[in-house]
Structures are given as C-alpha cells and as structure tokens.
Design an enzyme around this catalytic site. Structure first.
Site, short mmCIF file in Angstrom:
data_model
loop_
_atom_site.label_atom_id
_atom_site.label_comp_id
_atom_site.label_asym_id
_atom_site.label_seq_id
_atom_site.Cartn_x
_atom_site.Cartn_y
_atom_site.Cartn_z
N PRO A 1 2.81 2.64 12.23
CA PRO A 1 3.44 3.89 12.67
C PRO A 1 2.98 4.30 14.06
O PRO A 1 1.84 4.11 14.45
CB PRO A 1 2.98 4.90 11.61
CG PRO A 1 1.76 4.30 10.98
CD PRO A 1 1.94 2.83 11.06
N TYR B 1 0.83 -1.21 0.00
CA TYR B 1 0.00 0.00 0.00
C TYR B 1 0.86 1.26 0.00
O TYR B 1 0.69 2.15 -0.84
CB TYR B 1 -0.92 -0.01 1.22
CG TYR B 1 -1.90 1.14 1.28
CD1 TYR B 1 -2.96 1.22 0.38
CD2 TYR B 1 -1.78 2.14 2.23
CE1 TYR B 1 -3.87 2.27 0.43
CE2 TYR B 1 -2.68 3.19 2.30
CZ TYR B 1 -3.72 3.25 1.39
OH TYR B 1 -4.62 4.30 1.44
#
Length: 357
Positions: free
Chosen positions: A296, A167
């Site tokens: 993240p 992605y």
C-alpha cells in the site's frame, strides 16, 4: 507494596502478593513482540496469565523475565490445533505479521488467522469468556484517496488473489467469524485494527521497515527503501498500543468495535530512514529497490472512534519511541538471533510474475 526495577526495566512486585479480583487470561502469540508486552502488563496487574505460542517468529527471551512469576504460565501450542482451557478472557494475537514471514507459508498464515479464530472463539463460547481479536490495518488494503485517513466504515481495497492476501483476507475472514459468533452465539467480542507498531522486542530479522532500517543503520549498511520512499506509514509505539488493547478489553459499554488503534502521525518511508540515520549517528546511505507487489502507498488511521469510545490516543512521539527502540537494538547480541525464514520482500512477487508468464 514497593515496586522495584528488574534488569529488563520491568516494574516488579512481590510475586506472592494477593490481588483483588484477578482473572485468568489467555494471550495467544504471547511470546511475540506485542504479546510479550501485553503479558507483562497483565502479570503486573495481578492476573493469572497463560501465554500460548508456537515460537515460529517469537522469542523465548521476550518472556523469560516472566517465568519466575507464579501468575504466569507458558504453553507451547499452535492455534491451528484445538486446545481445551478454562479462562475468563482471551487476547487472540497469534499470527505472523511481517510480510516476509506470512508470505513464507501463505497457506499456514491463512489457517492461523481462520482456524486460530475458530478455535479461540469456540473456547470463548464454551467458557463464556470475553475475547479480543487483533485485526489489522491491512483489511483496508491500498486505500483510495477519499478514504485517507482510513475510518472503520471503509470496506477496503484488497486483492483476494495477491501475494499479501493470505494475511489481508485471513484477517478479514477472522473478523467475519468474530461477528457471526457474536450474532449467532452471543459471544462477548472485541475487535481492534492495529496499524504499524514498533518498539523493544521486535525481532531484528522480522523484515519490518523499522527493524530493517535500525539494524542496517547500526551495522553501517545501506538503508534499503522499496519504491521511491514517498509512500507513507503511521507508527505507534508499543506501550501506547497495549494501553489501547487493555482499555478495549475492559470496556463494559457493549462496544464491540472494530476500532482503529494506531498513531495518526504520518511519515514518508524516506523521512523514517533519515530520522533513524540521524538518531544512530550512522554513515549509512539510502538506496532504492523496486516496490513489492500490493504494497500500500498510504496508511494512516482515523482514531476518532478510539478517542470517543476508549478515551485513548497515543502519547509517545516517533522520535522518542525510535530512540528507545534503537537503544534496545544496540543492547542485543545479534549472534543469538537467526532469521525465522530466508524469505525476502520480493520472493513472492518474483514467483507470481513467473507464474503469469
């Protein structure tokens, strides 16, 4: 012309009304969460809207209320295959956006980003159409502390071989294609980088944090947080996001972007869970599971450029947007929904660990 409210809450107008300067607009991924809201906006503005979708993660119910409009058309098609179509503008939204969906078939995800961009750019070149690419905050990867919040000039901290790379790198490659088509073929491009977005018409089983928490709270199940809950995200309500996309497309200054689109309000995942429990009145408890690979730890947009170039900033606060989203989820008959895949947040992490043994 008098407006009325439909059963969906949509402001409806006379379907036969003649509009000034309507344009023929293609929206790929138009039956998805974001795409359906964009299609609705464009239909009400009087444009001839073509919604193109392969319905991998989208729902026909998202656009069912638009099918009666004579300026709305639905085409079932996969953007990895070429299509010949004549349009004035293209919004390219097609791509699974949830980790559990895009990791299910990572090769197809990469093809959707790259080939989809190639085919839509080819269409824009041939038709001399303006084209807007919905890129993503994931192009920044896991940002280093000196780039928080993330500005557009930050080049990112992204793994090109990780489980999210299909992605992240697919969207980065698409941006490359857009700017090369602009430089080499003078294609009129616009690029927006979308941060976390939420609102009605999210698929209840899309695996994103907002939909996961709301669904678990409504059912009285444990709220599952990956990691210790200290990782942060910024959440933009869908109406604010659509407004920014339309402003970007309509900009006539030659501004190509990329430009960050998101809400700079920053919340920990634990704070999000606690707000949802409070708003639903749920008895759910919070439990903690391991953090998936490459997830993240911080995500917050710097939107100074959007303010300067588009005169845009989000208006809807998280609490207000969450209440609207919860009301939507509580109105659903969940028996009509099924998971697009059986993939989980940890499946590719576990597979990756096995391969490295």
């Amino acid at each position: 012309m008098q407006k009325t409210m439909s059963a969906t809450g949509l402001n409806t107008m006379d379907k036969d009304k003649k509009y000034h300067n309507p344009q023929r607009i293609l929206v790929t991924g138009g039956a998805g969460f974001l795409g359906s809201h964009l299609c609705e906006r464009l239909v009400l503005e009087g444009h001839d809207v073509i919604c193109l979708d392969n319905f991998f993660t989208s729902q026909k119910d998202n656009i069912r209320h638009l099918l009666h409009y004579n300026n709305f058309e639905l085409i079932r098609h996969d953007v990895t295959e070429p299509i010949l179509i004549e349009v004035d503008k293209i919004y390219n939204l097609a791509c699974p956006a949830s980790p559990v969906h895009y990791q299910y078939n990572p090769i197809k995800t990469m093809k959707t980003s790259w080939l989809g961009a190639m085919h839509m750019l080819g269409c824009a070149k041939r038709c001399r159409a303006r084209i807007l690419q919905t890129s993503t905050s994931e192009v920044y990867g896991d940002p280093t502390p000196e780039y928080h919040p993330q500005p557009e000039e930050y080049r990112g901290n992204v793994s090109c071989i990780g489980i999210r790379s299909c992605y992240d790198e697919g969207k980065r490659a698409a941006e490359t294609l857009f700017f090369d088509f602009h430089r080499q073929n003078n294609v009129d491009i616009k690029v927006v980088r979308i941060f976390n977005t939420y609102g009605p018409r999210m698929h209840p089983y899309d695996g994103r944090v907002v939909s996961n928490f709301i669904l678990q709270a409504i059912k009285g199940e444990d709220i599952t947080i990956y990691g210790d809950g200290s990782q942060t995200r910024s959440f933009c309500y869908v109406d604010d996001l659509v407004e920014a996309m339309v402003r970007m497309m309509e900009d006539e200054t030659g501004f190509t972007g990329p430009v960050n689109i998101g809400n700079p309000g920053e919340f920990t995942i634990k704070e999000l869970a606690e707000q949802i429990i409070e708003l639903t009145g749920s008895k759910s408890q919070i439990i903690y599971l391991p953090l998936p690979a490459d997830d993240p730890l911080q995500r917050k947009p710097n939107i100074d450029l959007a303010k300067e170039k588009l005169g845009w900033e989000p208006k809807i606060l998280l609490r207000e947007g969450l209440q609207k989203t919860i009301d939507y989820f509580q109105s659903l008959d969940l028996s009509k929904f099924k998971k697009p895949t059986n993939h989980t947040a940890h499946k590719n992490t576990e597979l990756d660990a096995e391969l490295k043994k």
